[in-house]
Design a protein around this motif. Sequence first.
Motif, PDB file in Angstrom:
ATOM      1  N   ILE A   1       0.858  -1.255   0.105  1.00 53.11           N
ATOM      2  CA  ILE A   1       0.042   0.050  -0.042  1.00 53.11           C
ATOM      3  C   ILE A   1       0.949   1.199  -0.007  1.00 53.11           C
ATOM      4  CG2 ILE A   1      -1.728   1.257   1.490  1.00 53.11           C
ATOM      5  CD1 ILE A   1      -2.748  -1.315   2.621  1.00 53.11           C
ATOM      6  N   ASP A   2       0.308   2.186  -0.579  1.00 47.25           N
ATOM      7  CA  ASP A   2       1.231   3.663  -0.634  1.00 47.25           C
ATOM      8  C   ASP A   2       0.898   4.409   0.598  1.00 47.25           C
ATOM      9  OD1 ASP A   2       2.132   6.084  -1.024  1.00 47.25           O
ATOM     10  OD2 ASP A   2       1.675   6.229  -3.098  1.00 47.25           O
ATOM     11  N   PRO A   3       1.855   4.380   1.704  1.00 43.55           N
ATOM     12  CA  PRO A   3       1.554   4.933   2.759  1.00 43.55           C
ATOM     13  C   PRO A   3       1.271   6.466   2.895  1.00 43.55           C
ATOM     14  CG  PRO A   3       3.701   4.357   2.774  1.00 43.55           C
ATOM     15  CD  PRO A   3       3.086   3.894   1.552  1.00 43.55           C
ATOM     16  N   LEU A   4       1.616   6.937   1.648  1.00 44.88           N
ATOM     17  CA  LEU A   4       1.142   8.485   1.749  1.00 44.88           C
ATOM     18  C   LEU A   4      -0.055   8.657   0.903  1.00 44.88           C
ATOM     19  CD1 LEU A   4       4.717   9.570  -0.047  1.00 44.88           C
ATOM     20  CD2 LEU A   4       3.971   9.571   2.459  1.00 44.88           C
ATOM     21  N   ARG A   5      -0.320   7.912  -0.182  1.00 51.33           N
ATOM     22  CA  ARG A   5      -1.590   8.181  -0.901  1.00 51.33           C
ATOM     23  C   ARG A   5      -2.798   7.680  -0.114  1.00 51.33           C
ATOM     24  NH1 ARG A   5      -2.921   6.733  -7.218  1.00 51.33           N
ATOM     25  NH2 ARG A   5      -5.077   6.269  -7.137  1.00 51.33           N
ATOM     26  N   GLU A   6      -2.461   6.413   0.504  1.00 51.24           N
ATOM     27  CA  GLU A   6      -3.656   5.742   1.273  1.00 51.24           C
ATOM     28  C   GLU A   6      -3.462   5.983   2.860  1.00 51.24           C
ATOM     29  OE1 GLU A   6      -5.359   4.321  -0.455  1.00 51.24           O
ATOM     30  OE2 GLU A   6      -4.312   4.244  -2.524  1.00 51.24           O
ATOM     31  N   LYS A   7      -3.064   7.096   3.108  1.00 45.44           N
ATOM     32  CA  LYS A   7      -2.776   7.384   4.558  1.00 45.44           C
ATOM     33  C   LYS A   7      -4.109   7.348   5.345  1.00 45.44           C
ATOM     34  CE  LYS A   7      -0.964  10.966   7.524  1.00 45.44           C
ATOM     35  NZ  LYS A   7      -0.464  12.323   7.852  1.00 45.44           N
ATOM     36  N   SER A   8      -5.075   7.707   4.413  1.00 50.59           N
ATOM     37  CA  SER A   8      -6.552   8.002   5.351  1.00 50.59           C
ATOM     38  C   SER A   8      -7.265   6.555   5.645  1.00 50.59           C
ATOM     39  CB  SER A   8      -7.570   8.584   4.287  1.00 50.59           C
ATOM     40  OG  SER A   8      -7.837   7.913   3.028  1.00 50.59           O
ATOM     41  N   GLY A   9      -6.515   5.618   4.782  1.00 46.56           N
ATOM     42  CA  GLY A   9      -6.933   4.175   5.438  1.00 46.56           C
ATOM     43  C   GLY A   9      -6.136   3.442   6.298  1.00 46.56           C
ATOM     44  N   MET A  10      -5.036   3.903   6.882  1.00 47.45           N
ATOM     45  CA  MET A  10      -4.140   3.507   7.886  1.00 47.45           C
ATOM     46  C   MET A  10      -4.480   3.852   9.181  1.00 47.45           C
ATOM     47  SD  MET A  10      -0.764   3.243   5.212  1.00 47.45           S
ATOM     48  CE  MET A  10      -0.348   1.606   6.340  1.00 47.45           C
ATOM     49  N   SER A  11      -3.908   3.093  10.034  1.00 52.08           N
ATOM     50  CA  SER A  11      -4.310   3.413  11.562  1.00 52.08           C
ATOM     51  C   SER A  11      -3.299   2.803  12.293  1.00 52.08           C
ATOM     52  CB  SER A  11      -5.725   3.158  12.018  1.00 52.08           C
ATOM     53  OG  SER A  11      -5.919   3.071  13.447  1.00 52.08           O
ATOM     54  N   LEU A  12      -2.854   3.467  13.429  1.00 54.64           N
ATOM     55  CA  LEU A  12      -1.755   3.060  14.466  1.00 54.64           C
ATOM     56  C   LEU A  12      -2.639   3.282  15.557  1.00 54.64           C
ATOM     57  CD1 LEU A  12       1.422   5.141  13.806  1.00 54.64           C
ATOM     58  CD2 LEU A  12       1.098   2.767  13.000  1.00 54.64           C
ATOM     59  N   LYS A  13      -3.697   3.013  15.629  1.00 52.10           N
ATOM     60  CA  LYS A  13      -4.457   2.906  16.981  1.00 52.10           C
ATOM     61  C   LYS A  13      -4.449   1.268  17.767  1.00 52.10           C
ATOM     62  CE  LYS A  13      -8.545   4.911  17.165  1.00 52.10           C
ATOM     63  NZ  LYS A  13      -8.262   5.973  17.882  1.00 52.10           N
ATOM     64  N   VAL A  14      -4.171   1.450  18.799  1.00 56.30           N
ATOM     65  CA  VAL A  14      -3.932   0.131  19.606  1.00 56.30           C
ATOM     66  C   VAL A  14      -4.973  -0.059  20.719  1.00 56.30           C
ATOM     67  CG1 VAL A  14      -1.873   0.612  20.738  1.00 56.30           C
ATOM     68  CG2 VAL A  14      -2.421  -1.559  20.133  1.00 56.30           C
ATOM     69  N   MET A  15      -5.255  -1.235  21.364  1.00 54.52           N
ATOM     70  CA  MET A  15      -6.000  -1.484  22.563  1.00 54.52           C
ATOM     71  C   MET A  15      -5.227  -2.186  23.519  1.00 54.52           C
ATOM     72  SD  MET A  15     -10.221  -1.304  21.505  1.00 54.52           S
ATOM     73  CE  MET A  15     -10.664  -0.019  20.314  1.00 54.52           C
ATOM     74  N   LEU A  16      -5.281  -1.946  24.795  1.00 54.32           N
ATOM     75  CA  LEU A  16      -4.700  -2.638  25.714  1.00 54.32           C
ATOM     76  C   LEU A  16      -5.754  -3.138  26.800  1.00 54.32           C
ATOM     77  CD1 LEU A  16      -1.654  -0.173  26.762  1.00 54.32           C
ATOM     78  CD2 LEU A  16      -1.738  -1.905  24.934  1.00 54.32           C
ATOM     79  N   GLY A  17      -5.355  -4.478  27.245  1.00 55.10           N
ATOM     80  CA  GLY A  17      -6.138  -5.012  28.286  1.00 55.10           C
ATOM     81  C   GLY A  17      -6.784  -6.396  27.595  1.00 55.10           C
ATOM     82  N   ARG A  18      -7.531  -7.088  28.512  1.00 53.30           N
ATOM     83  CA  ARG A  18      -8.149  -8.497  28.052  1.00 53.30           C
ATOM     84  C   ARG A  18      -9.028  -8.260  26.997  1.00 53.30           C
ATOM     85  NH1 ARG A  18      -9.205  -8.064  33.726  1.00 53.30           N
ATOM     86  NH2 ARG A  18      -7.528  -9.107  35.025  1.00 53.30           N
ATOM     87  N   ARG A  19      -8.815  -9.202  26.045  1.00 53.30           N
ATOM     88  CA  ARG A  19      -9.793  -9.354  24.970  1.00 53.30           C
ATOM     89  C   ARG A  19     -10.633 -11.015  25.132  1.00 53.30           C
ATOM     90  NH1 ARG A  19      -8.302  -7.054  19.069  1.00 53.30           N
ATOM     91  NH2 ARG A  19      -7.098  -4.974  20.072  1.00 53.30           N
ATOM     92  N   GLU A  20     -11.755 -10.710  25.618  1.00 54.81           N
ATOM     93  CA  GLU A  20     -12.500 -11.912  25.917  1.00 54.81           C
ATOM     94  C   GLU A  20     -13.153 -12.573  24.768  1.00 54.81           C
ATOM     95  OE1 GLU A  20     -15.005 -10.264  29.023  1.00 54.81           O
ATOM     96  OE2 GLU A  20     -13.056 -10.515  30.536  1.00 54.81           O
ATOM     97  N   ASN A  21     -14.091 -13.567  25.093  1.00 48.09           N
ATOM     98  CA  ASN A  21     -14.849 -14.244  24.100  1.00 48.09           C
ATOM     99  C   ASN A  21     -15.396 -13.445  22.935  1.00 48.09           C
ATOM    100  OD1 ASN A  21     -16.470 -15.949  22.734  1.00 48.09           O
ATOM    101  ND2 ASN A  21     -17.316 -17.167  24.370  1.00 48.09           N
ATOM    102  N   ILE A  22     -15.014 -13.612  21.713  1.00 54.33           N
ATOM    103  CA  ILE A  22     -15.523 -12.784  20.634  1.00 54.33           C
ATOM    104  C   ILE A  22     -16.993 -13.294  20.182  1.00 54.33           C
ATOM    105  CG2 ILE A  22     -13.310 -12.430  19.504  1.00 54.33           C
ATOM    106  CD1 ILE A  22     -13.823 -14.626  17.502  1.00 54.33           C
ATOM    107  N   LEU A  23     -17.373 -14.555  20.721  1.00 53.97           N
ATOM    108  CA  LEU A  23     -18.794 -14.731  20.377  1.00 53.97           C
ATOM    109  C   LEU A  23     -19.838 -14.108  20.970  1.00 53.97           C
ATOM    110  CD1 LEU A  23     -18.077 -18.783  20.046  1.00 53.97           C
ATOM    111  CD2 LEU A  23     -17.959 -16.969  18.406  1.00 53.97           C
TER     112      LEU A  23
END
Length: 730
Positions: free
Chosen positions: A250-272
Motif C-alpha cells: 500500500i502507498d502509505p502516503l496516498r492511502e494514509k486515510s485508510g491506515m491506523s496506528l490505534k491499539v487497545m490494551l487489556g483483556r480480549r474476551e470471548n468474541i462470540l
Amino acid sequence: NQIDLLKPVIDDSGSDSAMLDNVLELLVHSGRSLPHAIAMLAPEAWEMLPDTPENRARRDFYAYHATLMEPWDGPAALVFSDGRTVGITLDRNGLRPMRYHQTADGLLVAGSEAGFAHLPEEKIIKKGRLGPGQMLLLDTASGTVLDDTAIKNKLAHQADYGDWLRKITVPLPPQPADRFDLPPDVSRQQTAFGYTAEELTVVLRPMAATGAEPIGSMGDDTPIAVLSRVDRPLHHYFKQRFAQVTNPPIDPLREKSGMSLKVMLGRRENILLDGAHRAAQIVLDSPILRPTEFRALQNLCATRPDFHSETLSATFPVAEGADGLRIGLERLTAQAEAAVRAADTRAAILLLSDRAIDADTAPIPILLAVGAVHHRLIKTGLRSLTSIVVETGAVHDVHHLATLIGYGAEAVHPYLALATAAKLASDGKLKQVSPVQAAENLVRALKKGLLKIMSKAGISTLDSYCGAQIFESIGLGHDVIDRCFSGTPANFGGVSLAQLAETVLQRHRTAFGASGPRLESPGWFKFKRGGEYHGFNPQVVKTLHRAVKNESAADYKHFSALTRRQNDADTAATPIDGLSIQSDRQPISIDEVEPVSEILRRFSTAAISHGAISAEAHRTLAIAMNRLGGMSNSGEGGEDPARFGTEANSAIKQVASGRFGVTPAYLMAAKELQIKMAQGSKPGEGGHLPGHKVTAEIAALRHSTPGVGLISPPPHHDIYSIEDLAQLIF
C-alpha cells in the motif's frame, strides 16, 4: 468445556481465504448475521468517518467490534453467501475493483472487470462500483437489494453500541509535553544496549532533527548478520516477508486515510459474546509511548483493578554467565504466565522492562523477551487475556520497533532512544531543535517508519500487524526460534542462545568496565578499515578501475575473484558465498556447447536508470550489450529519444510504478518490456530521487520539473491483483 469442541477454529493448512471463511462460519453460527460478521472481519476505515451525529452510531458499531477482533487486512474483494443472502464487499482501502449491474428482470451481476457480462443495456436499471469498505446485499428470498448505507445503518442501530463502548473503553488521558531530565549515564546505557556512534550520526540524528527517517541509497553490500565481522543486534537477523502480486504493498502516503496506528490494551474476551459486560480496554492512538504517556499508563493501571499490571524485569545476573540468558528467559516466561493466571490479581497488562541494568545485571535482548512471553502465553491459552507493553533501551531504529510489534508487543516505550534524541539537542548537535522537540521528532519518525513497514506487506492497521510475525530469520539457531519465535521460517539455523548471551555480556563488559563506556563505529553504512566488510570496498573499486584503464585481462580476473567470495570466510556475505560447484561427471566436449554468440543473447544488465548513473555510463552499457548481442535495461528513468534506433538504444525498457519517461515512442523502441513490480533491494518501498538530483536533463527525460523530488510509489496504482497485471500486459 464445550468451547473446546469448536477447536481448532482455523485450519492452518488452508489458504488465506479459507482461514477467513473458517472464522466467518464461526461468527455466523454463533448468532450474528452474515453482513454483521463480514463487517467485523473486514471493516471500513471507520476512523476516518467524520464524527458527526449522522455517523456516530456507525463509528460506535465499528469501534465496539474493534475491541473484539482486529481487521483481516489486505487488498480484498469478497463475495459471500449463506444460501439465502448473497453479498459483495471491499476492504477498507478498496484497491481491488468490484463492479455490479442490476437488471429489471431481477438479475444482480458482480465482478472485478468491466464488460465481464454481456447484458442488454435497456434491461439495466442500476450499475456502479463499490467504494472502499462498501457492501452490497441481495436477499434472494424477497428479491430485496440493500445498498451500503442501508446495510450499515441497520447494523449500527441493532444495539446501543455507543453506550457499550463508553463502558468498556478508556482513552489514555492527554499528557503535557515531556520535559527531559537526562540521566548522567546515557553513554553507558547506549553501550550496553548496542548503540553505535555510526547509528547516532546516520540514523538517530536525522530522525531527531527532521521527524523522518534519513533518505539513503538502495541496497546493502554488507554481509547478513550471521556472517558479519562485527556484532549485530538481534533484529538484524529478521527480514520481513513480501508478496508483491498476491498481497501488494500500500502507498502509505496516498492511502494514509485508510491506515491506523490505534491499539487497545487489556483483556480480549470471548468474541462470540456481545454486550457491555466485558473487560474494559485502554485506547492508544499509537503504540509508541512518550515518558509522560508511559507514566500515565502506569498510574491508570495502579488505580483500576481491571487494568492491573505486572512489571517483569527483562534482565539476568551477569554472575550467571552465558547460561544466565536461558535461565532469565525461563524465569521471565514463568512469571508472565503466573501473573496472568493469578486468581486475585490477574494481570491485564504485562510491562516488560530492561531498565534495571547495572554493573551486576545485563539486559535480556528485548525481542527475545517479547517473543518468548508471547509464545508462552499462546501455548498456555492465555494470550488474549493480557497485553504486552515494553519499556526498553534497545530500540533505536524503526525495524527493531516493527519486529517487537510483529512478535506481540502492543505498545513500546523507547526510553533510551528518546533520551538520546534529547541529549543530541542539548549537546548542540541539532540546529534550532530543543530536547523536547527532538524527542517528539523521533516519535514522529518512528510512526512514519512503522506505517511504511506495515504498508510493504499490504497491511493498513497496527492491530492486524501486531503479532502477525510476517518475518523470516536468516542465521538464528533452532533453539532460539523454537523458544522465542515459533513458526518463523528459519531454514539455515545458526547462532545459538549461548552465543547471543556472549554478545550481550561483551557489550555489558564494555559499558561497565574500568575503561569506561565507548560507542563503536562498525562501518555498517560506510566502509571503515577494520570494520564491517563491504562488497564494493575500495580495493574492489580500484581493481576495476585499473582493469578498465589498462585494458588488462589479468586485472579483470583479479577483480572477478574479489567479487566472487566463494568459500572465503573473510569476505562471505550471503549463503551462496559458501557454495561451490562439484560434479562427479566427466566434462562434455566443447563441440556440444552452444557458441558464445548464442550464450550472450541471454545476457542482460541489471536495470539502472539514467539518474542513478550518468548519461555516459548509461549509454556505454547499452552500446556494449548491443555489440555483444545481449540486452541492456533502461531502468525506470526513461531514455533520450535520440538513442532510439541506434546502437545506444537499451533493448529492454522498464515500466515502473512512477511511469517516468514512459511514452509510446519509448515502448516502441524496446525489444523487451519489463514491468517492475518491486526491487529486491527494497521490496514494497518504492523509490525517491531527491530534488537536487533532478537536473534539467533528468527532468526532460522523466517529463517532470527540475529541482522537484520524484517518488516512485510502492505499488503500481493500477495493479492490485493478478487480473490487473494481466490487463496491463495485454
